[in-house]
Write a protein that holds these residues in place. Structure first.
Motif, PDB file in Angstrom:
ATOM      1  N   LEU A  74      13.387  19.515  -2.980  1.00 59.81           N
ATOM      2  CA  LEU A  74      13.393  18.057  -2.896  1.00 59.81           C
ATOM      3  C   LEU A  74      12.137  17.599  -2.161  1.00 59.81           C
ATOM      4  O   LEU A  74      11.819  18.114  -1.095  1.00 59.81           O
ATOM      5  N   SER A  75      11.433  16.630  -2.749  1.00 58.59           N
ATOM      6  CA  SER A  75      10.258  16.028  -2.119  1.00 58.59           C
ATOM      7  C   SER A  75      10.462  14.522  -2.075  1.00 58.59           C
ATOM      8  O   SER A  75      10.844  13.926  -3.080  1.00 58.59           O
ATOM      9  N   ILE A  76      10.226  13.930  -0.916  1.00 55.48           N
ATOM     10  CA  ILE A  76      10.363  12.485  -0.743  1.00 55.48           C
ATOM     11  C   ILE A  76       9.085  11.981  -0.084  1.00 55.48           C
ATOM     12  O   ILE A  76       8.659  12.510   0.946  1.00 55.48           O
ATOM     13  N   TYR A  77       8.470  10.961  -0.681  1.00 59.24           N
ATOM     14  CA  TYR A  77       7.262  10.348  -0.132  1.00 59.24           C
ATOM     15  C   TYR A  77       7.644   8.981   0.415  1.00 59.24           C
ATOM     16  O   TYR A  77       8.406   8.241  -0.213  1.00 59.24           O
ATOM     17  N   PHE A  78       7.101   8.596   1.571  1.00 55.97           N
ATOM     18  CA  PHE A  78       7.558   7.375   2.226  1.00 55.97           C
ATOM     19  C   PHE A  78       6.497   6.794   3.140  1.00 55.97           C
ATOM     20  O   PHE A  78       5.520   7.444   3.474  1.00 55.97           O
ATOM     21  N   SER A  79       6.745   5.541   3.543  1.00 56.30           N
ATOM     22  CA  SER A  79       6.022   4.949   4.664  1.00 56.30           C
ATOM     23  C   SER A  79       7.070   4.774   5.762  1.00 56.30           C
ATOM     24  O   SER A  79       8.238   4.561   5.491  1.00 56.30           O
ATOM     25  N   VAL A  80       6.668   4.881   7.001  1.00 54.82           N
ATOM     26  CA  VAL A  80       7.623   4.935   8.101  1.00 54.82           C
ATOM     27  C   VAL A  80       7.426   3.795   9.088  1.00 54.82           C
ATOM     28  O   VAL A  80       6.312   3.339   9.317  1.00 54.82           O
ATOM     29  N   SER A  81       8.549   3.332   9.636  1.00 58.72           N
ATOM     30  CA  SER A  81       8.507   2.438  10.788  1.00 58.72           C
ATOM     31  C   SER A  81       9.584   2.906  11.755  1.00 58.72           C
ATOM     32  O   SER A  81      10.635   3.376  11.341  1.00 58.72           O
ATOM     33  N   THR A  82       9.283   2.820  13.047  1.00 56.83           N
ATOM     34  CA  THR A  82      10.258   3.229  14.054  1.00 56.83           C
ATOM     35  C   THR A  82      10.686   2.010  14.832  1.00 56.83           C
ATOM     36  O   THR A  82       9.880   1.141  15.147  1.00 56.83           O
ATOM     37  N   GLU A  83      11.963   1.965  15.112  1.00 53.68           N
ATOM     38  CA  GLU A  83      12.520   0.835  15.844  1.00 53.68           C
ATOM     39  C   GLU A  83      12.636   1.122  17.338  1.00 53.68           C
ATOM     40  O   GLU A  83      12.490   0.244  18.147  1.00 53.68           O
ATOM     41  N   ILE A 117      14.823   4.977  12.838  1.00 52.44           N
ATOM     42  CA  ILE A 117      13.690   5.260  11.960  1.00 52.44           C
ATOM     43  C   ILE A 117      14.039   4.715  10.584  1.00 52.44           C
ATOM     44  O   ILE A 117      15.160   4.913  10.101  1.00 52.44           O
ATOM     45  N   ILE A 118      13.099   4.040   9.951  1.00 53.40           N
ATOM     46  CA  ILE A 118      13.306   3.534   8.591  1.00 53.40           C
ATOM     47  C   ILE A 118      12.167   4.051   7.723  1.00 53.40           C
ATOM     48  O   ILE A 118      10.993   3.849   8.034  1.00 53.40           O
ATOM     49  N   LEU A 119      12.541   4.733   6.647  1.00 47.78           N
ATOM     50  CA  LEU A 119      11.564   5.260   5.705  1.00 47.78           C
ATOM     51  C   LEU A 119      11.676   4.475   4.407  1.00 47.78           C
ATOM     52  O   LEU A 119      12.735   4.444   3.793  1.00 47.78           O
ATOM     53  N   LYS A 120      10.607   3.847   3.986  1.00 51.23           N
ATOM     54  CA  LYS A 120      10.569   3.163   2.694  1.00 51.23           C
ATOM     55  C   LYS A 120      10.171   4.208   1.657  1.00 51.23           C
ATOM     56  O   LYS A 120       9.057   4.731   1.696  1.00 51.23           O
ATOM     57  N   VAL A 121      11.090   4.542   0.749  1.00 54.29           N
ATOM     58  CA  VAL A 121      10.847   5.598  -0.236  1.00 54.29           C
ATOM     59  C   VAL A 121       9.804   5.119  -1.246  1.00 54.29           C
ATOM     60  O   VAL A 121       9.978   4.086  -1.891  1.00 54.29           O
ATOM     61  N   LEU A 122       8.717   5.870  -1.366  1.00 49.97           N
ATOM     62  CA  LEU A 122       7.645   5.538  -2.294  1.00 49.97           C
ATOM     63  C   LEU A 122       7.701   6.400  -3.552  1.00 49.97           C
ATOM     64  O   LEU A 122       7.192   6.019  -4.591  1.00 49.97           O
ATOM     65  N   GLY A 123       8.336   7.553  -3.459  1.00 52.76           N
ATOM     66  CA  GLY A 123       8.469   8.451  -4.594  1.00 52.76           C
ATOM     67  C   GLY A 123       9.396   9.583  -4.232  1.00 52.76           C
ATOM     68  O   GLY A 123       9.610   9.869  -3.063  1.00 52.76           O
ATOM     69  N   LYS A 124       9.952  10.226  -5.249  1.00 51.93           N
ATOM     70  CA  LYS A 124      10.858  11.336  -5.010  1.00 51.93           C
ATOM     71  C   LYS A 124      10.839  12.269  -6.208  1.00 51.93           C
ATOM     72  O   LYS A 124      10.542  11.869  -7.329  1.00 51.93           O
ATOM     73  N   ARG A 125      11.150  13.538  -5.934  1.00 58.41           N
ATOM     74  CA  ARG A 125      11.156  14.547  -6.985  1.00 58.41           C
ATOM     75  C   ARG A 125      12.088  15.665  -6.550  1.00 58.41           C
ATOM     76  O   ARG A 125      12.095  16.053  -5.393  1.00 58.41           O
ATOM     77  N   GLY A 126      12.898  16.167  -7.470  1.00 60.14           N
ATOM     78  CA  GLY A 126      13.769  17.292  -7.134  1.00 60.14           C
ATOM     79  C   GLY A 126      14.943  17.389  -8.085  1.00 60.14           C
ATOM     80  O   GLY A 126      15.111  16.552  -8.982  1.00 60.14           O
ATOM     81  N   GLU A 127      15.771  18.390  -7.874  1.00 65.52           N
ATOM     82  CA  GLU A 127      16.944  18.632  -8.697  1.00 65.52           C
ATOM     83  C   GLU A 127      17.896  17.455  -8.641  1.00 65.52           C
ATOM     84  O   GLU A 127      18.251  16.972  -7.577  1.00 65.52           O
ATOM     85  N   GLY A 128      18.334  16.968  -9.817  1.00 64.39           N
ATOM     86  CA  GLY A 128      19.304  15.889  -9.878  1.00 64.39           C
ATOM     87  C   GLY A 128      18.748  14.511  -9.585  1.00 64.39           C
ATOM     88  O   GLY A 128      19.487  13.546  -9.529  1.00 64.39           O
ATOM     89  N   ILE A 129      17.440  14.391  -9.403  1.00 62.25           N
ATOM     90  CA  ILE A 129      16.807  13.096  -9.119  1.00 62.25           C
ATOM     91  C   ILE A 129      16.249  12.540 -10.419  1.00 62.25           C
ATOM     92  O   ILE A 129      15.500  13.211 -11.110  1.00 62.25           O
ATOM     93  N   VAL A 130      16.623  11.318 -10.726  1.00 62.16           N
ATOM     94  CA  VAL A 130      16.096  10.682 -11.947  1.00 62.16           C
ATOM     95  C   VAL A 130      15.101   9.611 -11.567  1.00 62.16           C
ATOM     96  O   VAL A 130      15.197   8.950 -10.601  1.00 62.16           O
TER      97      VAL A 130
END
Length: 123
Positions: A48-57, A110-123
């Motif tokens: 599983l790969s997840i790409y994101f931008s991050v902000s911390t509260e 922590i809040i991650l804004k998902v920019l992209g994803k790839r992996g098993e079962g991910i459409v």
């Protein structure tokens, strides 16, 4: 991240991925000096790969293991890749939908804004 989840933090340095392949692990990538991706590995392969931008509260402290919350395929894949359960109760929740929120006692840490994803079962 390791304080929130309770996972062991190890500095990779120049260690090859093959040397880490004995156990499942999470590789945190960076973008412009900040965390920018999660790559979950099992048996030496990225699952599983997840790409994101991050902000911390706010800063977080070590605590109980979080549970994963969400109805999306990404939530299921995150739970499976991380080994964190989707059932049960915890003061710490990782809510997964179009963003990934790490919540401690109803407060986003922590809040991650998902920019992209790839992996098993991910459409």
């Amino acid at each position: 991240m390791s304080r929130f989840t309770g996972w062991e933090y190890v500095t990779r340095g120049k260690t090859s991925l093959e040397m880490l392949a004995d156990e499942p692990f999470l590789l945190v990538g960076e973008h412009k000096g900040n965390p920018g991706s999660f790559n979950f590995y099992t048996n030496g392969s990225s699952v599983l790969s997840i790409y994101f931008s991050v902000s911390t509260e706010k800063d977080t402290r070590p605590g109980e293991e979080p549970t994963v919350e969400g109805e999306s395929p990404l939530a299921s894949a995150f739970s499976k890749a991380s080994g964190l359960k989707m059932e049960g109760t915890s003061e710490r929740i990782i809510r997964v939908n179009d963003k990934i929120e790490f919540i401690d006692k109803d407060t986003p840490v922590i809040i991650l804004k998902v920019l992209g994803k790839r992996g098993e079962g991910i459409v």
